[in-house]
Scaffold this motif. Structure first.
Motif, PDB file in Angstrom:
ATOM      1  N   LYS A 308       0.853  -1.181   0.000  1.00  0.00           N
ATOM      2  CA  LYS A 308       0.000   0.000   0.000  1.00  0.00           C
ATOM      3  C   LYS A 308       0.891   1.234   0.000  1.00  0.00           C
ATOM      4  N   PRO A 309       0.474   2.333  -0.648  1.00  0.00           N
ATOM      5  CA  PRO A 309       1.334   3.529  -0.688  1.00  0.00           C
ATOM      6  C   PRO A 309       1.407   4.211   0.668  1.00  0.00           C
ATOM      7  N   ILE A 310       2.546   4.813   0.946  1.00  0.00           N
ATOM      8  CA  ILE A 310       2.715   5.655   2.135  1.00  0.00           C
ATOM      9  C   ILE A 310       3.198   7.033   1.681  1.00  0.00           C
ATOM     10  N   LYS A 311       3.018   8.033   2.532  1.00  0.00           N
ATOM     11  CA  LYS A 311       3.432   9.403   2.210  1.00  0.00           C
ATOM     12  C   LYS A 311       4.492   9.860   3.204  1.00  0.00           C
ATOM     13  N   VAL A 312       5.446  10.633   2.683  1.00  0.00           N
ATOM     14  CA  VAL A 312       6.506  11.215   3.499  1.00  0.00           C
ATOM     15  C   VAL A 312       6.630  12.687   3.129  1.00  0.00           C
ATOM     16  N   ALA A 313       6.601  13.555   4.116  1.00  0.00           N
ATOM     17  CA  ALA A 313       6.735  15.000   3.874  1.00  0.00           C
ATOM     18  C   ALA A 313       8.094  15.475   4.370  1.00  0.00           C
ATOM     19  N   PHE A 314       8.676  16.422   3.631  1.00  0.00           N
ATOM     20  CA  PHE A 314       9.962  17.017   4.007  1.00  0.00           C
ATOM     21  C   PHE A 314       9.771  18.524   4.158  1.00  0.00           C
ATOM     22  N   LYS A 315      10.251  19.045   5.256  1.00  0.00           N
ATOM     23  CA  LYS A 315      10.215  20.481   5.483  1.00  0.00           C
ATOM     24  C   LYS A 315      11.429  21.143   4.843  1.00  0.00           C
ATOM     25  N   ALA A 316      11.260  22.411   4.504  1.00  0.00           N
ATOM     26  CA  ALA A 316      12.379  23.158   3.938  1.00  0.00           C
ATOM     27  C   ALA A 316      13.454  23.338   5.001  1.00  0.00           C
ATOM     28  N   SER A 317      14.692  23.024   4.648  1.00  0.00           N
ATOM     29  CA  SER A 317      15.797  23.216   5.602  1.00  0.00           C
ATOM     30  C   SER A 317      16.357  24.641   5.502  1.00  0.00           C
ATOM     31  N   VAL A 318      16.261  25.241   4.319  1.00  0.00           N
ATOM     32  CA  VAL A 318      16.704  26.626   4.112  1.00  0.00           C
ATOM     33  C   VAL A 318      15.467  27.468   3.813  1.00  0.00           C
ATOM     34  N   THR A 319      15.214  28.462   4.633  1.00  0.00           N
ATOM     35  CA  THR A 319      14.014  29.298   4.434  1.00  0.00           C
ATOM     36  C   THR A 319      14.339  30.676   3.879  1.00  0.00           C
ATOM     37  N   PHE A 340      18.263  24.189   9.176  1.00  0.00           N
ATOM     38  CA  PHE A 340      17.208  24.326  10.188  1.00  0.00           C
ATOM     39  C   PHE A 340      17.730  24.628  11.585  1.00  0.00           C
ATOM     40  N   MET A 341      19.010  24.356  11.899  1.00  0.00           N
ATOM     41  CA  MET A 341      19.571  24.717  13.203  1.00  0.00           C
ATOM     42  C   MET A 341      20.521  25.907  13.079  1.00  0.00           C
ATOM     43  N   ASN A 342      20.341  26.668  12.014  1.00  0.00           N
ATOM     44  CA  ASN A 342      21.164  27.830  11.737  1.00  0.00           C
ATOM     45  C   ASN A 342      22.602  27.448  11.395  1.00  0.00           C
ATOM     46  N   GLN A 343      22.811  26.177  11.074  1.00  0.00           N
ATOM     47  CA  GLN A 343      24.140  25.730  10.669  1.00  0.00           C
ATOM     48  C   GLN A 343      24.262  25.878   9.156  1.00  0.00           C
ATOM     49  N   LEU A 344      25.496  25.977   8.674  1.00  0.00           N
ATOM     50  CA  LEU A 344      25.727  26.042   7.243  1.00  0.00           C
ATOM     51  C   LEU A 344      25.304  24.721   6.595  1.00  0.00           C
ATOM     52  N   VAL A 345      24.720  24.849   5.423  1.00  0.00           N
ATOM     53  CA  VAL A 345      24.292  23.634   4.722  1.00  0.00           C
ATOM     54  C   VAL A 345      25.529  22.840   4.312  1.00  0.00           C
ATOM     55  N   PRO A 346      25.390  21.526   4.146  1.00  0.00           N
ATOM     56  CA  PRO A 346      26.536  20.722   3.697  1.00  0.00           C
ATOM     57  C   PRO A 346      27.016  21.180   2.327  1.00  0.00           C
ATOM     58  N   GLY A 373      28.908  26.888   2.595  1.00  0.00           N
ATOM     59  CA  GLY A 373      27.623  27.579   2.708  1.00  0.00           C
ATOM     60  C   GLY A 373      27.403  28.676   1.684  1.00  0.00           C
ATOM     61  N   GLU A 374      28.299  28.877   0.747  1.00  0.00           N
ATOM     62  CA  GLU A 374      28.156  29.964  -0.217  1.00  0.00           C
ATOM     63  C   GLU A 374      28.419  29.464  -1.640  1.00  0.00           C
TER      64      GLU A 374
END
Length: 407
Positions: A308-319, A340-346, A373-374
């Motif tokens: 049966k299908p399942i759903k997964v939602a992802f929140k934006a990490s960079v706003t 999301f923790m104010n850390q630089l993205v990978p 991060g840039e």
């Protein structure tokens, strides 16, 4: 010379040169069969003996399943004896003989050579296929051939026992041979495992056969997922797992069964990941998306079962992120990009810059990825001369547009 004399001389010459017609010799001897037996045992030598009313040299034409042979007699005490060759008396079945003398058939008859059970029984057996699928629909054919020492098939209705062992169960079935063979269908049980099969006849046992019972096709199953967090950072891994895959009889499916996971995002694009079963379960892994998303996941065993299908939602990490321009808007710096923790993205977050002219026509799409991060773009005057442009920057699912005047 008088012509009459010439004719007489010629007639005498021609009459002297002509051959007399051949007269077919017919034997006048009469024969009597001395051998009283007409039933013999395979492998035991025997002879056919005759008495003749006068001296004669007949031959015996002997025929059975081996072929046909012509035998000469040995004479002993006025008895003609024809010794049957070994390859003929070792073959069981009906035999036909004819006594021929002077090109004339004087006598004929039949005799029977029976199977020899004195020297033990030889048992050949054949089984196939050697692997089955659990459930009563699948089966293997077990064929048995019982012969005597001289490879003669035993008589029809000879009892042959088929033996089957599976887990704690042992069964026997008595079969009757017909037209050389005895056979049976060995049905597959509902459980997977190893089945042993053998046969026995007249205290002779066959070799042991092994048949592997594999699980049948799986039935529908469920899936789940595991992840470290719910943010779309494009870096973390989400793991999809199946429940234990069973067939209709409760057997865990064979190791290495391929399971395909189909992921559909909220834009309708599809991704695919695959895994193989171990201890009945399969796993597949994917990276998190790079922007806010909603996934629908289904899993399939091709042609057999699905989840049966399942759903997964992802929140934006960079706003949010900043854009800085320098060198007359020809240098564009994007970032710092913070998660999301104010850390630089990978490192490796994709960043795209779309360059359009005043009419909105796309001139070029430049791509880079974040480092510390840039990200940075350089608009060379060789490709983008002085003028008005529209710059569209997109990363982490966030798009920003800026109209600039390049100098």
């Amino acid at each position: 010379m008088h012509i009459l004399h010439i004719c007489i001389i010629l007639s005498l010459l021609f009459s002297g040169c002509s051959k007399e017609p051949e007269v077919k010799k017919v034997s006048s001897a009469n024969f009597e069969l001395v051998t009283s037996k007409d039933n013999f045992t395979a492998g035991e030598p025997f002879s056919l003996k005759f008495k003749a009313s006068e001296e004669s040299s007949p031959v015996l034409v002997f025929r059975n399943a081996v072929g046909t042979t012509i035998l000469k007699a040995s004479n002993s005490n006025d008895v003609l004896q024809f010794d049957i060759p070994k390859n003929f008396y070792e073959k069981s079945g009906i035999c036909y003989w004819s006594l021929v003398s002077g090109s004339e058939e004087k006598m004929k008859g039949t005799l029977t050579i029976h199977v020899n059970n004195k020297n033990g029984t030889f048992l050949e057996s054949y089984l196939g296929p050697r692997s089955l699928t659990a459930g009563p629909k699948d089966y293997a054919m077990f064929v048995m051939v019982a012969t005597d020492f001289y490879d003669n098939p035993l008589n029809d209705s000879t009892s042959i026992t088929s033996k089957v062992q599976f887990k704690d169960s042992e069964t026997e079935e008595v079969l009757l041979s017909k037209n050389l063979i005895a056979w049976t269908k060995v049905r597959s049980p509902e459980k997977s495992g190893r089945m042993l099969i053998s046969a026995a006849c007249n205290e002779t046992d066959s070799k042991e056969f092994t048949t592997i019972i594999y699980p049948a096709n799986p039935v529908d199953f469920t899936i789940s997922y595991k992840r470290n967090h719910e943010y779309a950072d494009g870096n973390q891994v989400i793991t999809f797992r199946t429940s234990i895959l069973y067939d209709a009889f409760g057997n865990s499916v064979s190791e290495g069964t391929l399971v395909s996971f189909i992921i559909t995002n909220d834009q309708g694009a599809k991704l695919q990941a695959q895994g193989t079963t171990l201890n009945g379960k399969a796993e597949a892994r994917l990276l998190h998306p790079e922007q806010k998303a909603s996934w629908t996941i289904e899993a399939f065993v091709t042609g057999a079962a699905r989840s049966k299908p399942i759903k997964v939602a992802f929140k934006a990490s960079v706003t949010e992120y900043n854009i800085q321009f320098s060198d007359g808007f020809r240098t564009i710096s994007v970032g710092p990009l913070k998660s999301f923790m104010n850390q630089l993205v990978p490192d490796g977050m994709p960043i795209a810059l779309t360059v359009k002219d005043e009419s909105g026509k796309v001139l070029d799409v430049l791509r880079t990825s974040s480092m510390q991060g840039e990200g940075k773009f350089e608009l060379s005057p060789d490709f983008f001369p002085t003028g008005s442009y529209e710059l569209q920057i997109k990363t982490a699912g966030i798009t920003k547009t800026k109209s600039v005047e390049l100098k």
